[in-house]
Design a protein around this motif. Structure first.
Motif, PDB file in Angstrom:
ATOM      1  N   VAL A 213       0.787  -1.242   0.000  1.00 37.74           N
ATOM      2  CA  VAL A 213       0.000   0.000   0.000  1.00 37.74           C
ATOM      3  C   VAL A 213       0.816   1.287   0.000  1.00 37.74           C
ATOM      4  O   VAL A 213       0.257   2.368  -0.174  1.00 37.74           O
ATOM      5  CB  VAL A 213      -0.929   0.054   1.245  1.00 37.74           C
ATOM      6  N   LEU A 214       2.115   1.176   0.187  1.00 39.52           N
ATOM      7  CA  LEU A 214       2.899   2.381   0.471  1.00 39.52           C
ATOM      8  C   LEU A 214       2.893   3.397  -0.675  1.00 39.52           C
ATOM      9  O   LEU A 214       3.066   4.592  -0.460  1.00 39.52           O
ATOM     10  CB  LEU A 214       4.337   1.972   0.821  1.00 39.52           C
ATOM     11  N   ASP A 215       2.693   2.908  -1.908  1.00 36.35           N
ATOM     12  CA  ASP A 215       2.655   3.852  -3.033  1.00 36.35           C
ATOM     13  C   ASP A 215       1.244   4.006  -3.594  1.00 36.35           C
ATOM     14  O   ASP A 215       1.068   4.519  -4.702  1.00 36.35           O
ATOM     15  CB  ASP A 215       3.638   3.416  -4.141  1.00 36.35           C
ATOM     16  N   SER A 216       0.246   3.585  -2.830  1.00 40.50           N
ATOM     17  CA  SER A 216      -1.117   3.806  -3.329  1.00 40.50           C
ATOM     18  C   SER A 216      -1.524   5.255  -3.039  1.00 40.50           C
ATOM     19  O   SER A 216      -0.970   5.882  -2.125  1.00 40.50           O
ATOM     20  CB  SER A 216      -2.080   2.801  -2.695  1.00 40.50           C
ATOM     21  N   PRO A 217      -2.480   5.792  -3.808  1.00 43.93           N
ATOM     22  CA  PRO A 217      -2.804   7.218  -3.642  1.00 43.93           C
ATOM     23  C   PRO A 217      -3.317   7.550  -2.234  1.00 43.93           C
ATOM     24  O   PRO A 217      -3.114   8.652  -1.749  1.00 43.93           O
ATOM     25  CB  PRO A 217      -3.907   7.457  -4.693  1.00 43.93           C
ATOM     26  N   ASN A 218      -3.989   6.588  -1.592  1.00 41.06           N
ATOM     27  CA  ASN A 218      -4.476   6.876  -0.232  1.00 41.06           C
ATOM     28  C   ASN A 218      -3.701   6.065   0.813  1.00 41.06           C
ATOM     29  O   ASN A 218      -4.282   5.510   1.757  1.00 41.06           O
ATOM     30  CB  ASN A 218      -5.976   6.602  -0.118  1.00 41.06           C
ATOM     31  N   ALA A 219      -2.386   6.003   0.618  1.00 38.26           N
ATOM     32  CA  ALA A 219      -1.535   5.174   1.485  1.00 38.26           C
ATOM     33  C   ALA A 219      -1.702   5.520   2.967  1.00 38.26           C
ATOM     34  O   ALA A 219      -1.813   4.623   3.812  1.00 38.26           O
ATOM     35  CB  ALA A 219      -0.073   5.352   1.064  1.00 38.26           C
ATOM     36  N   VAL A 220      -1.731   6.806   3.272  1.00 39.18           N
ATOM     37  CA  VAL A 220      -1.766   7.189   4.693  1.00 39.18           C
ATOM     38  C   VAL A 220      -3.036   6.651   5.354  1.00 39.18           C
ATOM     39  O   VAL A 220      -2.984   6.033   6.435  1.00 39.18           O
ATOM     40  CB  VAL A 220      -1.676   8.728   4.842  1.00 39.18           C
ATOM     41  N   GLU A 221      -4.160   6.820   4.692  1.00 37.12           N
ATOM     42  CA  GLU A 221      -5.429   6.345   5.271  1.00 37.12           C
ATOM     43  C   GLU A 221      -5.426   4.822   5.378  1.00 37.12           C
ATOM     44  O   GLU A 221      -5.852   4.251   6.375  1.00 37.12           O
ATOM     45  CB  GLU A 221      -6.631   6.801   4.415  1.00 37.12           C
TER      46      GLU A 221
END
Ligand SMILES: NC(=O)C1=CN([C@@H]2O[C@H](COP(=O)(O)OP(=O)(O)OC[C@H]3O[C@@H](n4cnc5c(N)ncnc54)[C@H](O)[C@@H]3O)[C@@H](O)[C@H]2O)[C@@H](O)CC1
Ligand SMILES: Nc1ncnc2c1ncn2[C@@H]1O[C@H](COP(=O)(O)OP(=O)(O)OP(=O)(O)O)[C@@H](O)[C@H]1O
Length: 399
Positions: free
Chosen positions: A181-189
């Motif tokens: 998930v680290l490079d997905s657009p909503n990684a932080v969430e």
């Protein structure tokens, strides 16, 4: 032609010999200078200790009293006394090699944070650790950190990495939980959803230095901080801290684990001047203060740990292979959870839990290095060291 070749070889052998002779002389002179400096400093601190340590038994110069790492500054409210205490701490830790027992005292504190193995516990209680790192270039580092966290005794190890690193990391080990998930657009969430379930976070192994990954790491540090989760920052996480120190400054559950290069960069960014590389202890104290007195581990021949200065010199070996630092940060993530839990439960008093965790992980890494080296010598790799975590842990903390 042959003669020319012979001459050339002879000359280069001579040049090499000269080089080593000069280098040896330089090292000897450096050793003498350091010894003299060390003796001067000890002497000065000894005098200060005698002047200010009212209530402590008076110390003879040859055998100062053994310090208790459990002891606290007598009156933290008084700035002056605090300063004196720090000097005393420094004096005692500088003398620790002659005291001998210092390491043993801290090791016994580490023993007291190790949770007992009982049938009453459920999976997860001894530590759910998250690693933020793992990208296209680096898949080994987050793996080493995550598997070390498990082998030390954490129950669950999560790796939050980029999509293309995930399959690779999963293929190394079925024991890890890997989130691509680290490079997905909503990684932080996506990652924040996991934070309430995590007891410790290790930020940096194999993270890379892409802006968008560092931005995500920053947001996750901030959100973990808000939840009071212990955070270990290593490798590329330290690159982020070098550029944005405020992200972790003053957080008492934060631990930074720089190698010498990372330390120098961080020091120069915060102090805006070159570091005096001849006095590592002083530089560690200065940087720790500039970072708001958080725990700092300068890795090297001895691992120097602030707050105050503790030095971990458990015997390792001459072998330095990539990934040792990941073993260190992963195991420190678990130990930080244990130490803070033990502190909350009143099991350790008077010593910063982050320092206990740092000392535990440093001792363990060095012991693993030592044991792996005995088996594999020059061909020792971090995987060999990881194999030694169980026996090394038993030897240090369960005997
Ligand atoms: N198998 C893997 O995937 C590994 C990945 N790694 C990752 O690689 C990335 C970059 O790490 P680097 O450590 O190369 O970062 P740096 O680019 O900060 O290191 C620069 C150089 O400094 C050198 N150095 C280290 N200690 C030194 C000392 N005491 N004196 C002089 N030079 C010294 C190192 O050899 C390195 O080449 C990080 O994300 C890290 O986690 C490393 O953890 C090693 C293993
Ligand atoms: N000169 C040394 N002598 C003994 N042990 C050392 C020495 N240097 C490092 N170590 C051990 O190795 C551990 C990791 O330090 P190292 O400098 O290899 O980290 P690093 O460069 O961040 O590692 P990585 O390759 O994972 O990025 C230290 O905590 C220490 O235990």
């Amino acid at each position: 032609m042959e003669k020319l070749m012979e001459q050339f070889l002879e000359q280069s052998a001579q040049a090499e010999e000269n080089f080593y002779r000069v280098e040896e002389q330089r090292l000897q002179a450096e050793d003498r200078r350091r010894e003299a400096e060390h003796a001067r400093e000890l002497h000065m601190l000894q005098m200060l200790a005698q002047v200010f340590s009212s209530g402590r038994p008076s110390s003879s110069s040859s055998s100062p009293p053994k310090p208790s790492p459990l002891a606290r500054p007598p009156h933290r409210s008084s700035g002056f006394r605090c300063q004196v205490w720090r000097l005393l701490e420094r004096y005692y830790s500088l003398g620790s090699s002659s005291l001998g027992g210092m390491d043993d005292d801290v090791v016994s504190l580490v023993k007291s944070i190790v949770p007992p193995l009982t049938s009453k516990k459920h999976k997860g209680q001894d530590g759910r650790i998250g690693i933020i790192g793992g990208c296209k270039d680096y898949t080994g580092a987050p793996y080493f950190a995550a598997i070390s966290a498990l082998k030390v005794g954490g129950d669950l190890s999560h790796v939050f990495c980029t999509k293309d690193a995930a399959t690779v990391i999963k293929s190394y080990s079925p024991e890890l939980i890997v989130h691509p998930v680290l490079d997905s657009p909503n990684a932080v969430e996506e990652i924040e959803k996991w934070l309430p379930r995590l007891h410790g976070l290790v930020v940096g192994p194999g993270l890379g230095r892409e802006d968008f990954l560092l931005k995500t790491a920053k947001a996750l540090i901030e959100r973990s901080r808000a939840r009071d989760i212990p955070i270990v920052i290593d490798a590329d996480g330290l690159w982020l801290v070098t550029h944005q120190p405020a992200v972790i400054q003053g957080y008492q559950k934060g631990i930074l684990t720089p190698n010498f290069m990372e330390f120098t960069r961080l020091f120069e960014a915060l102090h805006h001047e070159p570091m005096n590389s001849s006095d590592h202890q002083r530089s560690v104290m200065q940087l720790s203060a500039a970072m708001g007195n958080l725990t700092l581990v300068l890795k090297g021949e001895q691992d120097l740990i602030s707050d105050g200065i503790y030095s971990c010199s458990v015997e390792g070996s001459g072998r330095r292979c990539g990934g040792q630092g990941d073993l260190l940060s992963g195991s420190m993530g678990v130990m930080a959870h244990w130490a803070h839990a033990a502190s909350t439960a009143g099991l350790i008093r008077g010593m910063n839990p982050s320092v206990v965790a740092a000392f535990g992980a440093c001792s363990l890494t060095r012991q693993c290095n030592n044991q792996a080296f005995q088996r594999h010598g020059r061909s020792t790799t971090t995987s060999d060291m990881i194999q030694e975590i169980g026996p090394a842990f038993r030897k240090l903390f369960e005997s």
